[in-house]
Design a protein around this motif. Sequence first.
Motif, short mmCIF file in Angstrom:
data_model
loop_
_atom_site.label_atom_id
_atom_site.label_comp_id
_atom_site.label_asym_id
_atom_site.label_seq_id
_atom_site.Cartn_x
_atom_site.Cartn_y
_atom_site.Cartn_z
N PHE A 178 1.46 -1.08 -0.11
CA PHE A 178 0.13 -0.05 -0.29
C PHE A 178 0.77 1.10 0.43
N LEU A 179 2.90 1.35 0.06
CA LEU A 179 3.09 2.38 0.47
C LEU A 179 4.11 2.11 -0.96
N GLU A 180 4.32 3.96 -1.26
CA GLU A 180 4.86 3.98 -2.68
C GLU A 180 6.57 3.74 -2.61
N GLY A 181 7.04 3.57 -3.42
CA GLY A 181 8.55 3.38 -2.71
C GLY A 181 9.81 4.54 -2.09
N LYS A 182 8.68 5.34 -2.73
CA LYS A 182 9.52 6.96 -1.48
C LYS A 182 9.23 6.77 -0.37
N ILE A 183 7.98 6.70 -0.21
CA ILE A 183 7.74 6.61 1.27
C ILE A 183 8.47 5.68 1.87
N GLU A 209 28.58 -2.31 7.57
CA GLU A 209 27.13 -1.87 7.03
C GLU A 209 27.24 -1.14 5.66
N PRO A 210 25.90 -1.76 5.19
CA PRO A 210 25.37 -1.40 3.05
C PRO A 210 25.24 -0.28 3.33
N PRO A 211 25.40 0.71 2.39
CA PRO A 211 24.55 1.93 1.94
C PRO A 211 22.99 1.40 2.09
N LEU A 212 22.48 2.45 2.22
CA LEU A 212 20.68 2.38 1.79
C LEU A 212 20.67 2.62 0.34
N PRO A 213 19.75 2.08 0.15
CA PRO A 213 19.55 1.88 -1.82
C PRO A 213 18.53 2.76 -1.74
N THR A 214 18.80 3.50 -3.00
CA THR A 214 18.21 4.68 -3.80
C THR A 214 16.31 3.92 -3.68
N ALA A 215 15.71 4.36 -2.57
CA ALA A 215 13.89 4.32 -3.42
C ALA A 215 13.63 3.81 -4.34
N ALA A 216 13.29 2.62 -4.71
CA ALA A 216 12.61 2.64 -6.09
C ALA A 216 10.95 3.30 -6.80
N GLU A 217 10.98 3.70 -7.75
CA GLU A 217 9.70 4.14 -8.31
C GLU A 217 8.67 3.20 -8.78
N GLY A 218 7.58 3.75 -8.48
CA GLY A 218 6.21 3.15 -9.12
C GLY A 218 5.23 2.38 -7.63
N LYS A 219 4.22 1.97 -7.92
CA LYS A 219 3.17 2.00 -7.41
C LYS A 219 2.66 0.96 -6.29
N PRO A 220 2.71 0.98 -5.21
CA PRO A 220 1.76 0.06 -4.32
C PRO A 220 0.90 -1.14 -5.63
N ARG A 221 0.94 -2.28 -4.90
CA ARG A 221 0.88 -3.17 -5.67
C ARG A 221 -0.87 -3.15 -5.69
N PHE A 222 -1.28 -2.53 -4.16
CA PHE A 222 -3.41 -2.55 -4.30
C PHE A 222 -3.41 -0.76 -3.78
#
Length: 298
Positions: free
Chosen positions: A25-30, A157-170
């Motif tokens: 229910f949440l976008e990748g940026k969130i 500790e691995p670097p934090l990845p960039t948020a992926a674009e795209g809409k939630p599944r539901f």
Amino acid sequence: MAERPAEIQAANVKLLEELCQPGDFLEGKIRGALVRETFKATATCPSCRKIQEERDYVLKSDLWNVVCSGKCEFHEPEACYGLGVVVHALCNLQNLMSEEWYNQAAEHIFKCLSASEKIPDTQEDKLARLAEVIAVVGLAVGVRAFYRSLPEGPLEEPPLPTAAEGKPRFTSAAEVFNRLGPREGHGWGAGLNLEDVKPGLMVKGAKFIGGEFSKRKFTGLSPMNKWAPALSAGSLFLRWATVVYSPIQNGYESHSFMFKKAPGRALNRVGLEDVAAGYTTAVGAASDAMATWPLPKR
């Protein structure tokens, strides 16, 4: 752990990448913002620390107002899309939470998210999004705590990845139920202790058959039950825990697993719980003295 560093590191890297992708229910940026805020705020926020120091004077029913008025230091833009107060409470103030806080958090998350997208105004949808926020923050706290507990050297500790674009599944909770559809012999939910069921309980006018919904069918004490509302995040937890904690699949979720070592693991479940109990006791004593909180930053 020393014999499996590459496997553990790969599992943590993969989990962080997946946490920063669109969820149910949440976008990748969130989700990406939640992960970054969690990593930066856990055990380091001065406001949360002050609340902990004065916790004997904090009413659990008023925790929401206490955090909101505490002037927490947020690291993500727009106070982490307005969700920073939820993140800080989840990662720093779990011991002060109550049912009231969760209800207020669900309403706040709905208000923040509905400002930029159309969300059904139902209790189910509010709680579904709250469950996902909790799952993302909880997993991020787990990864961060894992690396902070290590001595220098074994894993970086691995670097934090960039948020992926795209809409939630539901788009709604109703869509989830419609897509899953009914399956005979299957169920989704917590189990019941038969001794707790009141005599004569009726379900839809028919006599309740307690055995069909007992722990024999749904293991109410299983840690996976806590993740069930989080849908795909629960699946991420299962895969991650299978590598980092202990296998929960292929028969090792059975009672024999309590006394049976899983392949490649030095401890059985009983041993792991002993370690966890010792850790919890030590941390609790240290927290009371406020001697080792926050931990040194890596």
